[in-house]
Design a protein around this motif. Sequence first.
Motif, short mmCIF file in Angstrom:
data_model
loop_
_atom_site.label_atom_id
_atom_site.label_comp_id
_atom_site.label_asym_id
_atom_site.label_seq_id
_atom_site.Cartn_x
_atom_site.Cartn_y
_atom_site.Cartn_z
N ALA A 94 48.67 96.10 23.61
CA ALA A 94 48.70 94.64 23.41
C ALA A 94 47.76 93.93 24.37
O ALA A 94 47.20 92.89 24.04
N ALA A 95 47.53 94.51 25.55
CA ALA A 95 46.63 93.90 26.53
C ALA A 95 45.19 93.91 26.05
O ALA A 95 44.39 93.07 26.45
N ALA A 96 44.85 94.84 25.19
CA ALA A 96 43.48 94.94 24.68
C ALA A 96 43.21 93.94 23.57
O ALA A 96 42.05 93.62 23.29
N VAL A 97 44.24 93.43 22.94
CA VAL A 97 44.08 92.59 21.75
C VAL A 97 43.33 91.29 22.07
O VAL A 97 42.35 90.96 21.40
N ALA A 98 43.76 90.54 23.08
CA ALA A 98 43.16 89.23 23.36
C ALA A 98 41.66 89.32 23.66
O ALA A 98 40.87 88.57 23.08
N PRO A 99 41.22 90.23 24.54
CA PRO A 99 39.77 90.30 24.79
C PRO A 99 38.97 90.73 23.55
O PRO A 99 37.85 90.26 23.34
N LEU A 100 39.57 91.58 22.73
CA LEU A 100 38.86 92.00 21.52
C LEU A 100 38.82 90.87 20.49
O LEU A 100 37.81 90.70 19.79
N GLU A 101 39.90 90.08 20.40
CA GLU A 101 39.87 88.92 19.51
C GLU A 101 38.75 87.97 19.95
O GLU A 101 38.02 87.42 19.12
N GLU A 102 38.63 87.78 21.27
CA GLU A 102 37.55 86.93 21.80
C GLU A 102 36.18 87.50 21.45
O GLU A 102 35.27 86.76 21.08
N ALA A 103 36.04 88.82 21.55
CA ALA A 103 34.76 89.46 21.21
C ALA A 103 34.40 89.24 19.75
O ALA A 103 33.23 89.01 19.43
N THR A 104 35.40 89.27 18.86
CA THR A 104 35.09 89.04 17.44
C THR A 104 34.73 87.58 17.19
O THR A 104 33.94 87.30 16.29
N ARG A 105 35.26 86.66 17.98
CA ARG A 105 34.87 85.25 17.84
C ARG A 105 33.45 85.02 18.35
O ARG A 105 32.70 84.25 17.75
N ARG A 106 33.11 85.68 19.45
CA ARG A 106 31.77 85.52 20.03
C ARG A 106 30.69 86.14 19.15
O ARG A 106 29.59 85.62 19.08
N ASP A 107 31.00 87.27 18.53
CA ASP A 107 29.99 88.02 17.78
C ASP A 107 30.59 88.53 16.47
O ASP A 107 30.78 89.73 16.29
N PRO A 108 30.91 87.62 15.54
CA PRO A 108 31.64 88.03 14.34
C PRO A 108 30.85 88.92 13.38
O PRO A 108 31.45 89.53 12.49
N ASP A 109 29.56 89.01 13.56
CA ASP A 109 28.74 89.80 12.64
C ASP A 109 28.50 91.23 13.12
O ASP A 109 27.69 91.95 12.52
N GLN A 110 29.18 91.63 14.17
CA GLN A 110 29.08 93.01 14.65
C GLN A 110 30.34 93.77 14.25
O GLN A 110 31.46 93.29 14.49
N PRO A 111 30.21 94.95 13.67
CA PRO A 111 31.40 95.68 13.22
C PRO A 111 32.20 96.32 14.36
O PRO A 111 33.41 96.48 14.24
N TYR A 112 31.52 96.67 15.47
CA TYR A 112 32.20 97.41 16.53
C TYR A 112 33.43 96.69 17.08
O TYR A 112 34.52 97.29 17.16
N PRO A 113 33.32 95.40 17.48
CA PRO A 113 34.53 94.76 18.01
C PRO A 113 35.64 94.64 16.98
O PRO A 113 36.83 94.74 17.32
N TRP A 114 35.28 94.45 15.71
CA TRP A 114 36.31 94.39 14.67
C TRP A 114 37.05 95.72 14.56
O TRP A 114 38.27 95.75 14.43
N ALA A 115 36.30 96.82 14.60
CA ALA A 115 36.93 98.14 14.50
C ALA A 115 37.80 98.41 15.73
O ALA A 115 38.91 98.95 15.61
N GLN A 116 37.31 98.03 16.90
CA GLN A 116 38.10 98.21 18.12
C GLN A 116 39.37 97.36 18.08
O GLN A 116 40.43 97.80 18.52
N LEU A 117 39.24 96.14 17.56
CA LEU A 117 40.41 95.28 17.41
C LEU A 117 41.41 95.93 16.45
O LEU A 117 42.62 95.92 16.71
N GLY A 118 40.91 96.49 15.37
CA GLY A 118 41.79 97.20 14.44
C GLY A 118 42.54 98.33 15.12
O GLY A 118 43.74 98.51 14.93
N ASN A 119 41.84 99.09 15.96
CA ASN A 119 42.49 100.18 16.69
C ASN A 119 43.56 99.64 17.65
O ASN A 119 44.64 100.23 17.77
N ALA A 120 43.26 98.54 18.32
CA ALA A 120 44.23 97.95 19.25
C ALA A 120 45.46 97.45 18.48
O ALA A 120 46.60 97.67 18.92
#
Length: 70
Positions: free
Chosen positions: A4-30
């Motif tokens: 759960a601690a990983a979720v917030a920073p990864l959500e922020e990463a997807t907001r900052r760079d929504p066109d990159q697949p890596y943070p979305w995939a990492q968020l999915g894993n979290a």
Amino acid sequence: GEPAAAVAPLEEATRRDPDQPYPWAQLGNAYLAADRVTDAAAAFRTALRVRPGYQPAADGLAAVDRRLAQ
């Protein structure tokens, strides 16, 4: 670490760079690690929309399917 601690920073990463697949995939894993299966599926699908065929997201979506089949 705590999934759960990983979720917030990864959500922020997807907001900052929504066109990159890596943070979305990492968020999915979290999300999946935190048992947020529906959110995980949505994040993996977003990664695949951003980059069709992105293997980490495809693998993540398969993991969601396996979790739902249990």
